[in-house]
Design a protein around this motif. Structure first.
Motif, mmCIF file in Angstrom:
data_model
loop_
_atom_site.group_PDB
_atom_site.id
_atom_site.type_symbol
_atom_site.label_atom_id
_atom_site.label_comp_id
_atom_site.label_asym_id
_atom_site.label_seq_id
_atom_site.Cartn_x
_atom_site.Cartn_y
_atom_site.Cartn_z
ATOM 1 N N GLY A 282 0.821 -1.205 0.000
ATOM 2 C CA GLY A 282 0.000 0.000 0.000
ATOM 3 C C GLY A 282 0.850 1.248 0.000
ATOM 4 N N LEU A 283 0.574 2.138 0.912
ATOM 5 C CA LEU A 283 1.390 3.348 1.062
ATOM 6 C C LEU A 283 2.566 3.014 1.963
ATOM 7 C CD1 LEU A 283 -1.478 5.925 1.473
ATOM 8 C CD2 LEU A 283 -0.095 5.506 -0.553
ATOM 9 N N GLY A 284 3.462 2.198 1.453
ATOM 10 C CA GLY A 284 4.529 1.591 2.230
ATOM 11 C C GLY A 284 5.533 2.547 2.844
ATOM 12 N N THR A 285 6.444 1.951 3.546
ATOM 13 C CA THR A 285 7.403 2.692 4.352
ATOM 14 C C THR A 285 8.831 2.415 3.896
ATOM 15 O OG1 THR A 285 5.904 2.431 6.206
ATOM 16 C CG2 THR A 285 8.148 3.084 6.717
ATOM 17 N N MET A 286 9.532 3.441 3.456
ATOM 18 C CA MET A 286 10.965 3.286 3.201
ATOM 19 C C MET A 286 11.621 2.965 4.538
ATOM 20 S SD MET A 286 11.769 6.455 0.610
ATOM 21 C CE MET A 286 13.514 6.109 0.418
ATOM 22 N N GLY A 287 12.534 2.009 4.539
ATOM 23 C CA GLY A 287 13.211 1.634 5.765
ATOM 24 C C GLY A 287 12.601 0.417 6.444
ATOM 25 N N TYR A 288 11.584 -0.169 5.859
ATOM 26 C CA TYR A 288 10.921 -1.348 6.428
ATOM 27 C C TYR A 288 11.757 -2.620 6.252
ATOM 28 C CZ TYR A 288 7.568 -5.215 6.749
ATOM 29 O OH TYR A 288 6.947 -6.394 7.065
ATOM 30 N N GLY A 289 12.491 -2.719 5.171
ATOM 31 C CA GLY A 289 13.121 -3.973 4.760
ATOM 32 C C GLY A 289 14.135 -4.547 5.718
ATOM 33 N N VAL A 290 15.087 -3.738 6.174
ATOM 34 C CA VAL A 290 16.151 -4.267 7.025
ATOM 35 C C VAL A 290 15.604 -4.720 8.378
ATOM 36 C CG1 VAL A 290 18.334 -3.757 8.194
ATOM 37 C CG2 VAL A 290 17.987 -3.010 5.830
ATOM 38 N N PRO A 291 14.804 -3.904 9.091
ATOM 39 C CA PRO A 291 14.273 -4.387 10.367
ATOM 40 C C PRO A 291 13.420 -5.652 10.227
ATOM 41 C CG PRO A 291 14.024 -2.020 10.229
ATOM 42 C CD PRO A 291 14.473 -2.486 8.880
ATOM 43 N N SER A 292 12.624 -5.760 9.161
ATOM 44 C CA SER A 292 11.816 -6.971 8.994
ATOM 45 C C SER A 292 12.702 -8.176 8.690
ATOM 46 C CB SER A 292 10.742 -6.785 7.925
ATOM 47 O OG SER A 292 11.294 -6.562 6.665
ATOM 48 N N ALA A 293 13.794 -7.967 7.970
ATOM 49 C CA ALA A 293 14.738 -9.061 7.719
ATOM 50 C C ALA A 293 15.416 -9.502 9.017
ATOM 51 C CB ALA A 293 15.784 -8.632 6.692
ATOM 52 N N LEU A 294 15.759 -8.546 9.867
ATOM 53 C CA LEU A 294 16.355 -8.888 11.163
ATOM 54 C C LEU A 294 15.401 -9.767 11.965
ATOM 55 C CD1 LEU A 294 17.794 -5.407 12.234
ATOM 56 C CD2 LEU A 294 19.102 -7.400 11.500
ATOM 57 N N GLY A 295 14.130 -9.365 12.022
ATOM 58 C CA GLY A 295 13.141 -10.150 12.747
ATOM 59 C C GLY A 295 12.960 -11.536 12.172
ATOM 60 N N ALA A 296 12.902 -11.639 10.857
ATOM 61 C CA ALA A 296 12.755 -12.942 10.201
ATOM 62 C C ALA A 296 13.957 -13.832 10.500
ATOM 63 C CB ALA A 296 12.583 -12.762 8.694
ATOM 64 N N GLN A 297 15.150 -13.243 10.525
ATOM 65 C CA GLN A 297 16.349 -14.045 10.776
ATOM 66 C C GLN A 297 16.391 -14.543 12.223
ATOM 67 O OE1 GLN A 297 19.203 -14.548 8.147
ATOM 68 N NE2 GLN A 297 18.677 -16.275 9.446
ATOM 69 N N VAL A 298 16.016 -13.681 13.172
ATOM 70 C CA VAL A 298 15.985 -14.099 14.580
ATOM 71 C C VAL A 298 14.968 -15.226 14.766
ATOM 72 C CG1 VAL A 298 15.355 -13.360 16.922
ATOM 73 C CG2 VAL A 298 16.834 -11.923 15.512
ATOM 74 N N ALA A 299 13.805 -15.104 14.123
ATOM 75 C CA ALA A 299 12.754 -16.112 14.253
ATOM 76 C C ALA A 299 13.065 -17.393 13.485
ATOM 77 C CB ALA A 299 11.416 -15.536 13.777
ATOM 78 N N ASN A 300 13.925 -17.301 12.481
ATOM 79 C CA ASN A 300 14.254 -18.441 11.611
ATOM 80 C C ASN A 300 15.759 -18.513 11.411
ATOM 81 O OD1 ASN A 300 11.368 -19.188 10.560
ATOM 82 N ND2 ASN A 300 11.533 -16.964 10.422
ATOM 83 N N PRO A 301 16.499 -18.852 12.458
ATOM 84 C CA PRO A 301 17.966 -18.737 12.400
ATOM 85 C C PRO A 301 18.650 -19.616 11.353
ATOM 86 C CG PRO A 301 17.262 -19.830 14.431
ATOM 87 C CD PRO A 301 16.030 -19.335 13.749
ATOM 88 N N GLN A 302 18.007 -20.681 10.912
ATOM 89 C CA GLN A 302 18.623 -21.571 9.928
ATOM 90 C C GLN A 302 18.253 -21.217 8.490
ATOM 91 O OE1 GLN A 302 20.964 -23.645 11.099
ATOM 92 N NE2 GLN A 302 20.406 -22.784 13.081
ATOM 93 N N SER A 303 17.400 -20.225 8.314
ATOM 94 C CA SER A 303 16.908 -19.877 6.978
ATOM 95 C C SER A 303 17.743 -18.788 6.326
ATOM 96 C CB SER A 303 15.460 -19.381 7.075
ATOM 97 O OG SER A 303 14.612 -20.407 7.515
ATOM 98 N N LEU A 304 17.702 -18.783 5.003
ATOM 99 C CA LEU A 304 18.283 -17.695 4.240
ATOM 100 C C LEU A 304 17.301 -16.535 4.263
ATOM 101 C CD1 LEU A 304 20.426 -16.494 2.294
ATOM 102 C CD2 LEU A 304 19.178 -17.606 0.409
ATOM 103 N N VAL A 305 17.774 -15.364 4.674
ATOM 104 C CA VAL A 305 16.947 -14.163 4.723
ATOM 105 C C VAL A 305 17.628 -13.091 3.882
ATOM 106 C CG1 VAL A 305 15.925 -12.375 6.163
ATOM 107 C CG2 VAL A 305 16.058 -14.728 7.011
ATOM 108 N N ILE A 306 16.884 -12.541 2.935
ATOM 109 C CA ILE A 306 17.414 -11.528 2.019
ATOM 110 C C ILE A 306 16.536 -10.288 2.109
ATOM 111 C CG2 ILE A 306 17.936 -10.960 -0.385
ATOM 112 C CD1 ILE A 306 18.014 -14.059 -0.878
#
Length: 179
Positions: A48-72
């Motif tokens: 939608g009316l998205g947010t610049m700067g969303y990508g890195v923090p969401s990747a950090l969260g995904a990596q913490v929640a899924n430590p064995q996964s590839l996160v890009i």
């Protein structure tokens, strides 16, 4: 071309079924078009009316929640600068997030709209003062990779994937305009 870079990223990473986050901009649109997913909840984007700067923090969260996964995190040069301080978090917790910057040296979507709708009256869409992203990564003790030649792209993407720690990949692409 940026589309080619995303297609190659998709082709070389799909076997890992990665989590992919994006910021907001042209890179987000190309990622939505050219990255394929076989599982739900792998696409992290501020729609939608998205947010610049969303990508890195969401990747950090995904990596913490899924430590064995590839996160890009697929980002643009300007979007990445909204949260580039998170390189410190990546380093501190040694999170192996791969940040893939499509660097066209402009706020791509802003410039595209300025060219299409505002009769090419450009204002604040250029980025002549961008940092050297590889040196920035290195200053945090993170691997920085740069590619500005399509013939080297696959090799460098594979280098990024195979590195066990965090990576900041500066993919220098053609400037895309609304023409």
């Amino acid at each position: 071309k940026p589309e080619y870079a995303i297609q190659r990223l998709n082709e070389l990473t799909k076997q890992y079924q990665p989590f992919v986050s994006t910021d907001v901009g042209q890179h987000q649109m190309w990622s939505a078009q050219y990255i394929t997913f076989d599982q739900p909840k792998k696409w992290l984007t501020s729609g939608g009316l998205g947010t610049m700067g969303y990508g890195v923090p969401s990747a950090l969260g995904a990596q913490v929640a899924n430590p064995q996964s590839l996160v890009i995190c697929v980002s643009g040069d300007a979007s990445f600068m909204m949260n580039m301080q998170e390189l410190a978090t990546l380093k501190q917790y040694n999170l192996p997030v791969k940040i893939f910057i499509l660097n066209n040296r402009y706020m791509g979507m802003v410039r595209q709209w300025q060219e299409l709708i505002y009769e090419k009256r450009e204002s604040q869409s250029y980025m002549e003062s961008l940092p050297d992203f590889v040196l920035l990564a290195q200053s945090f003790g993170i691997l920085g990779i740069e590619c500005d030649n399509p013939q080297n792209l696959d090799q460098k993407i594979l280098q990024m994937i195979n590195h066990r720690g965090p990576v900041l990949f500066n993919c220098v692409v053609d400037i895309v305009t609304g023409k």
